[in-house]
Design an enzyme around this catalytic site. Structure first.
Site, PDB file in Angstrom:
ATOM      1  N   ASP A 171       0.652  -2.885 -10.112  1.00 52.26           N
ATOM      2  CA  ASP A 171       0.058  -4.256 -10.658  1.00 52.26           C
ATOM      3  C   ASP A 171       0.749  -3.987 -12.294  1.00 52.26           C
ATOM      4  O   ASP A 171       1.490  -4.878 -12.989  1.00 52.26           O
ATOM      5  CB  ASP A 171      -1.185  -4.535 -10.736  1.00 52.26           C
ATOM      6  CG  ASP A 171      -1.614  -4.583  -9.281  1.00 52.26           C
ATOM      7  OD1 ASP A 171      -0.633  -4.555  -8.455  1.00 52.26           O
ATOM      8  OD2 ASP A 171      -2.992  -4.510  -9.159  1.00 52.26           O
ATOM      9  N   SER A 202      -3.828 -11.076 -12.300  1.00 50.52           N
ATOM     10  CA  SER A 202      -4.420 -11.706 -13.578  1.00 50.52           C
ATOM     11  C   SER A 202      -5.079 -10.286 -14.416  1.00 50.52           C
ATOM     12  O   SER A 202      -4.786 -10.534 -15.655  1.00 50.52           O
ATOM     13  CB  SER A 202      -5.241 -12.717 -13.300  1.00 50.52           C
ATOM     14  OG  SER A 202      -6.625 -12.542 -12.400  1.00 50.52           O
ATOM     15  N   SER A 203      -5.666  -9.561 -13.581  1.00 51.21           N
ATOM     16  CA  SER A 203      -6.360  -8.515 -14.503  1.00 51.21           C
ATOM     17  C   SER A 203      -5.160  -7.347 -15.138  1.00 51.21           C
ATOM     18  O   SER A 203      -5.321  -7.217 -16.365  1.00 51.21           O
ATOM     19  CB  SER A 203      -7.216  -7.524 -13.744  1.00 51.21           C
ATOM     20  OG  SER A 203      -6.616  -7.162 -12.477  1.00 51.21           O
ATOM     21  N   HIS A 244       0.754  -1.268  -0.056  1.00 48.30           N
ATOM     22  CA  HIS A 244      -0.024  -0.032  -0.165  1.00 48.30           C
ATOM     23  C   HIS A 244       0.866   1.281   0.082  1.00 48.30           C
ATOM     24  O   HIS A 244       0.448   2.274   0.346  1.00 48.30           O
ATOM     25  CB  HIS A 244      -0.909   0.247   1.246  1.00 48.30           C
ATOM     26  CG  HIS A 244      -2.066  -0.977   1.019  1.00 48.30           C
ATOM     27  ND1 HIS A 244      -3.364  -0.603   0.453  1.00 48.30           N
ATOM     28  CD2 HIS A 244      -2.119  -2.237   1.075  1.00 48.30           C
ATOM     29  CE1 HIS A 244      -4.066  -1.663   0.375  1.00 48.30           C
ATOM     30  NE2 HIS A 244      -3.175  -2.583   0.782  1.00 48.30           N
ATOM     31  N   THR A 245       2.034   1.264  -0.650  1.00 45.95           N
ATOM     32  CA  THR A 245       3.032   2.368  -0.771  1.00 45.95           C
ATOM     33  C   THR A 245       2.775   3.067  -2.220  1.00 45.95           C
ATOM     34  O   THR A 245       3.046   4.299  -2.059  1.00 45.95           O
ATOM     35  CB  THR A 245       4.429   2.134  -0.753  1.00 45.95           C
ATOM     36  OG1 THR A 245       4.490   1.038  -1.668  1.00 45.95           O
ATOM     37  CG2 THR A 245       4.654   1.588   0.717  1.00 45.95           C
ATOM     38  N   TYR A 264     -10.009  -1.601   0.899  1.00 46.65           N
ATOM     39  CA  TYR A 264      -9.167  -1.066   0.029  1.00 46.65           C
ATOM     40  C   TYR A 264      -9.377   0.451  -0.052  1.00 46.65           C
ATOM     41  O   TYR A 264      -8.392   1.138   0.333  1.00 46.65           O
ATOM     42  CB  TYR A 264      -8.907  -1.688  -1.460  1.00 46.65           C
ATOM     43  CG  TYR A 264      -7.704  -1.115  -2.132  1.00 46.65           C
ATOM     44  CD1 TYR A 264      -6.545  -2.020  -2.121  1.00 46.65           C
ATOM     45  CD2 TYR A 264      -7.730  -0.279  -2.916  1.00 46.65           C
ATOM     46  CE1 TYR A 264      -5.300  -1.319  -2.755  1.00 46.65           C
ATOM     47  CE2 TYR A 264      -6.881   0.512  -3.649  1.00 46.65           C
ATOM     48  CZ  TYR A 264      -5.644  -0.620  -3.631  1.00 46.65           C
ATOM     49  OH  TYR A 264      -4.284   0.115  -4.396  1.00 46.65           O
ATOM     50  N   ALA A 316      -5.949 -14.543  -6.927  1.00 44.55           N
ATOM     51  CA  ALA A 316      -4.886 -15.001  -6.060  1.00 44.55           C
ATOM     52  C   ALA A 316      -3.805 -14.038  -5.655  1.00 44.55           C
ATOM     53  O   ALA A 316      -2.894 -14.260  -4.930  1.00 44.55           O
ATOM     54  CB  ALA A 316      -4.220 -16.038  -6.897  1.00 44.55           C
TER      55      ALA A 316
HETATM   56  C1  GLA Z   1      -3.335  -4.086  -4.873  1.00 45.12           C
HETATM   57  C2  GLA Z   1      -3.419  -2.803  -5.612  1.00 45.12           C
HETATM   58  C3  GLA Z   1      -2.138  -2.159  -5.893  1.00 45.12           C
HETATM   59  C4  GLA Z   1      -1.370  -1.948  -4.653  1.00 45.12           C
HETATM   60  C5  GLA Z   1      -1.449  -3.082  -3.529  1.00 45.12           C
HETATM   61  C6  GLA Z   1      -1.208  -2.739  -2.152  1.00 45.12           C
HETATM   62  O1  GLA Z   1      -2.704  -5.144  -5.525  1.00 45.12           O
HETATM   63  O2  GLA Z   1      -3.925  -3.134  -7.211  1.00 45.12           O
HETATM   64  O3  GLA Z   1      -1.969  -1.194  -6.673  1.00 45.12           O
HETATM   65  O4  GLA Z   1      -1.892  -0.895  -3.952  1.00 45.12           O
HETATM   66  O5  GLA Z   1      -2.849  -3.676  -3.703  1.00 45.12           O
HETATM   67  O6  GLA Z   1       0.393  -2.645  -2.027  1.00 45.12           O
END
Ligand code: GLA
Length: 380
Positions: A172, A127-128, A33-34, A221, A123
């Site tokens: 991601d 995958s998205s 969550h950075t 989230y 998981a």
């Molecule tokens: C999910 C979000 C990412 C990130 C992580 C936590 O995977 O898609 O952008 O914020 O959580 O680090």
């Protein structure tokens, strides 16, 4: 996988694809969550990918197929409405087309499309992002557009944020786009700027998917996101990356307890990412591993995004020989834990962890062994 894609494409669309693109899933290595707080994060593209096959059509029809859904989805010609139910997976490629169009890029008007993937769904392995980036590469090629990798990643994120509707950060898509074999991807998320960091030879990743996911994971989230923004506002900085531990301590009395706790995690976590880069540079895997465990403890104590299942996995992994470190990977509130381990851990160690988990929770976690791989690419 390419052969399987071509065979399936022929079976569904009665011809061969003209273009094939691939993009990998990812592991969040450290930096929890950075990203949306402007901090840094380390991730690895893994040797599990999505492949998209595409062949242009001159009649404007857009026929979407995938290996996980039996029917071909055909939105009305020229329509870009979000789809629901079993067709909602099409929002990933459709969102990419919308993001391309809104960025002033040409898009292919009609095509036959097929996506196949071996990134496990749900998981925490993105995958998205794999579907988004492989679709984007294929559409760009079909439209004759050439853009930078930074722009490719930005299109993927835009599709996810604006069309799919998930307020994720850059992690991601950034890792899926910039991945490199035997390297981690380092993202300075405020830029964003991307670079790769070599992984010392030897260790590999093990991922344990708990299949337990908090029912309110999207809401949680978003709640964490707004607590972080609230903390930055009260501390008086644009984003938490701009706050030091001393500034946080000075603001503690003015912060709500949740905002303080989230900020505490994020500020310390950004420092851990930088320490991990240093330790990797020195080849000090023991130090890297300690940082991974510390990251998980911080998630548990301050960010409160772990789960009993994840905590059990990480605690069990901590006493395994050959495991350098382990932590939750991704957003949390359930999902998956990952370990960095030497061959001394291996299939046997992973089996022991899965057995212990089965004993405790009555179900086996999925176990996946992964290595760092190259990011998104055109195959043909
Ligand atoms: C999910 C979000 C990412 C990130 C992580 C936590 O995977 O898609 O952008 O914020 O959580 O680090």
């Amino acid at each position: 996988m390419t052969d399987a894609l071509i065979a399936k494409f022929r079976a569904i669309h009665a011809r061969a694809p003209e273009i094939i693109a691939r993009a990998p899933g990812r592991i969040e290595f450290i930096g929890n969550h950075t990203d949306y707080n402007g901090g840094s994060v380390l991730g690895a593209a893994i040797d599990r990918s999505a492949w998209v096959g595409l062949a242009r059509r001159s009649d404007g029809r857009r026929r979407f197929a995938s290996d996980t859904h039996s029917d071909v989805v055909e939105p009305q010609a020229g329509a870009f409405d979000r789809l629901t139910g079993s067709h909602s997976w099409v929002n990933y490629p459709l969102g990419i087309l919308v993001a391309m169009r809104d960025s002033g890029l040409k898009i292919p008007a009609g095509f036959d499309y097929l996506a196949v993937s071996n990134v496990p769904l749900g998981a925490g392995l993105s995958s998205s992002a794999a579907i988004e980036l492989s679709s984007c590469m294929a559409f760009l090629e079909a439209a004759g557009e050439t853009i930078s990798r930074e722009a490719l990643v930005a299109l993927g994120k835009r599709a996810e944020n604006e069309f799919v509707g998930v307020p994720c950060g850059i992690l991601d898509q950034g890792v899926s786009g910039f991945g490199r074999k035997d390297h981690l991807v380092y993202i300075d998320c405020r830029g964003p700027r991307f670079k790769t960091v070599p992984l010392p030879a030897g260790p590999s990743f093990w991922v344990f998917n708990t299949h337990s996911k908090h029912a309110l994971v999207d809401g949680l989230y978003a709640a964490r996101h707004s607590e972080c923004m609230e903390a930055a506002r009260v501390i008086g900085v644009p984003l938490l990356v701009d706050a030091s531990p001393a500034m946080l301590a000075a603001a503690e009395g003015r912060l709500s307890r949740p905002a303080y706790k989230r900020a505490r995690h994020v500020i310390d976590e950004i420092a851990r990412v930088e320490q991990a880069v240093e330790a990797l540079g020195a080849g000090d895997l023991a130090a890297v591993g300690k940082l991974l465990f510390a990251s998980h403890r911080s998630s548990r104590t301050w960010f409160e995004n772990t789960s009993p299942e994840l905590d059990f996995l990480v605690d069990s992994l901590e006493s395994e020989k050959g495991v350098y470190g382990a932590r939750l990977t991704g957003g949390g509130f359930g999902g998956a834990a990952m370990a960095l381990a030497s061959d001394a851990f291996g299939e046997k160690g992973a089996g022991r962890i899965a057995d212990a988990y089965l004993e405790k929770f009555g179900a086996r976690p999925d176990v996946l062994h992964a290595r760092a791989e190259d990011g998104a690419s055109l195959v043909t």
